[in-house]
Design a protein around this motif. Structure first.
Motif, short mmCIF file in Angstrom:
data_model
loop_
_atom_site.label_atom_id
_atom_site.label_comp_id
_atom_site.label_asym_id
_atom_site.label_seq_id
_atom_site.Cartn_x
_atom_site.Cartn_y
_atom_site.Cartn_z
N ASN A 26 0.83 -1.18 0.00
CA ASN A 26 0.00 0.00 0.00
C ASN A 26 0.88 1.25 0.00
O ASN A 26 1.52 1.56 0.99
N VAL A 27 0.89 1.94 -1.12
CA VAL A 27 1.68 3.16 -1.22
C VAL A 27 0.86 4.30 -0.63
O VAL A 27 -0.04 4.83 -1.28
N ILE A 28 1.13 4.64 0.62
CA ILE A 28 0.34 5.66 1.33
C ILE A 28 0.98 7.02 1.08
O ILE A 28 2.15 7.24 1.42
N LEU A 29 0.20 7.90 0.47
CA LEU A 29 0.73 9.19 0.03
C LEU A 29 0.05 10.34 0.74
O LEU A 29 -1.14 10.26 1.07
N LEU A 129 -4.53 7.76 -0.36
CA LEU A 129 -4.28 9.18 -0.15
C LEU A 129 -4.81 9.59 1.21
O LEU A 129 -5.97 9.33 1.53
N VAL A 130 -3.98 10.24 2.00
CA VAL A 130 -4.39 10.64 3.35
C VAL A 130 -3.97 12.08 3.63
O VAL A 130 -3.06 12.61 3.00
N LYS A 134 -3.82 14.25 9.92
CA LYS A 134 -4.74 13.37 10.65
C LYS A 134 -4.14 12.02 10.99
O LYS A 134 -4.75 11.22 11.70
N VAL A 135 -2.98 11.74 10.43
CA VAL A 135 -2.37 10.42 10.60
C VAL A 135 -1.75 10.29 11.99
O VAL A 135 -1.03 11.18 12.44
N ASP A 136 -2.05 9.19 12.64
CA ASP A 136 -1.45 8.90 13.94
C ASP A 136 -0.60 7.65 13.79
O ASP A 136 -1.08 6.54 13.81
#
Lengths: 245, 245
Positions: A26-29, A129-130, A134-136
């Motif tokens: 999962n390429v989290i961008l 996409l995030v 908000k990312v913890d």
DNA sequence: AGAATAGTGTCTTTTAGACAATATAGG
DNA sequence: CCTATATTGTCTAAAAGACACTATTCT
């Protein structure tokens, strides 16, 4: 301590819960401060890698991708899109057991060559996409994650550099076909901010006039007639994505 | 008889040679007599299905797709392109063992519920383009294969109807981005023949003048200045695809 | 007023599409 | 010559791109 136990269970019995020979990468961008970044984690075998994981025997591919993003970032209902499957026997090549045995504590049970994780894995590539704010990261299994500018990546595990390349190519195409920027910006934003995001992802400058025209013709945006003061010049109007689209 | 033995081995021990929980579905397409057709085989559980198979532990995904086409059609170096991975626990849902046990000979060893083929399979969708006249169906494992017009398909096994749908959508997009028609036509062809192929695949009429212009601008074709006599009117020129492209 | 950036308008080029005009083979 | 289809050309509309002009805000 708990985490170590969990990992041992995954190593020796994971295949009871998860599909064998197949994984999701999962390429989290995210976009932050005019930089486009990807979330990497430091794998126990001492290499940076895309985040990913395995598919439970009770879920679909899309559900697995969603769960994996949630477990890494704490976020739910994230935009994720499958882009390609990668597979070939050269991908892991028996390196997992060897590398892991080096770093496991002396008294730990050694991983045999026929361990399920040592086999050839096909991986399904997703990009997600995030909103970075908000990312913890502490909510993830591993805390060894960090954000990297997509233009300044270190050499990654196996074929992960080319997987990211492929994710970015897909995203560049999607920019003008799906309202993906919605996932990367706050709810209200100005057109100059949106343009900078496009320029960052595409890696090139765009003409202001033509960009405005293009965005209008796509019909994704709603003009709010509130302005944002940003300097000694005309204040730009705020916009939001039409929730109907 | 040999074939039956082979099948039994696959059922009980296939996972030693092949990856588990993952397969390839290959939508084999051809163009013949102004019809666009897909190769289906009649599965032992009494349903029509896309041809497909498993991935050997020593090959890449693309190699597996190539091998599977070869085993079905006898053809080598075929154009195959991955388009999407499909996966979800509803895909096979324990039906394989049940259905197979019904049709296996009485004295045959029953297939247990924990057989590897009874598990959840993720499948990687490929589409392949072949010249129908070159295909030798008798070279395949199963001779229960036949060609079906893509517009007149029967209800297929599991989600195979939607997999074909997805393959065709991908191909429609690729028509103007890759010289895929080369794989479906003889080496020399006329532009009206090429246009009919495009119309058949796209399912709509195209304007002659604009089609000629478009093909010229793509730069894929070489005009041969040989003509083909086809009736009481001007003879069309033969063309071929530029092998450099 | 002057500087800086937002937003709009204008012109040109490219591409797509509708459709007319010309070319040629066979009868 | 007539018919049918191949091939080329013309015109219009839509989209993409370069760039100029106007608007607004702060100093």
């Amino acid at each position: 301590m708990e985490k170590d136990t969990e990992r041992i269970d995954l190593i020796f019995e994971g295949y009871l819960h998860y599909l064998r020979n197949i994984s999701i990468d999962n390429v989290i961008l995210s976009y932050d401060n005019e930089e486009f970044k990807v979330l990497l984690y430091f794998h126990p075998i001492q290499k940076w890698a895309i985040t990913g994981g395995f598919i439970e025997r009770t879920e679909t591919l899309d559900e697995a991708a969603q769960r994996l993003v949630r477990q890494r970032t704490g976020l739910d209902k994230i935009f994720s899109k499958q882009f390609k499957a990668f597979g070939g026997p050269e991908r892991h090549k028996n390196s997992f057991a060897k590398e892991m045995n080096k770093i496991l504590p002396q008294q730990a049970k050694k991983i045999p060559d026929d361990n399920w994780l040592n086999e050839f894995f096909v991986t399904i590539g997703y990009y997600s996409l995030v909103e970075k704010s908000k990312v913890d990261l502490s909510s993830g299994f591993d805390k060894e994650c960090s954000w990297w500018n997509v233009n300044e990546l270190p050499p990654l595990m196996a074929d992960h550099n080319s997987i990211i390349e492929c994710a970015l190519d897909t995203l560049k195409h999607d920019l003008y076909h799906l309202p993906v920027a919605r996932e990367l910006l706050p709810r209200k934003f100005t057109l100059p901010e949106l343009q900078t995001l496009y320029e960052t992802i595409l890696g090139k400058k765009l003409d202001r006039g033509n960009f405005y025209k293009k965005m209008k013709s796509l019909g994704w945006l709603i003009k709010l007639y509130e302005q944002k003061k940003v300097g000694a010049h005309k204040s730009p109007y705020l916009h939001m994505f039409d929730p109907e689209v």
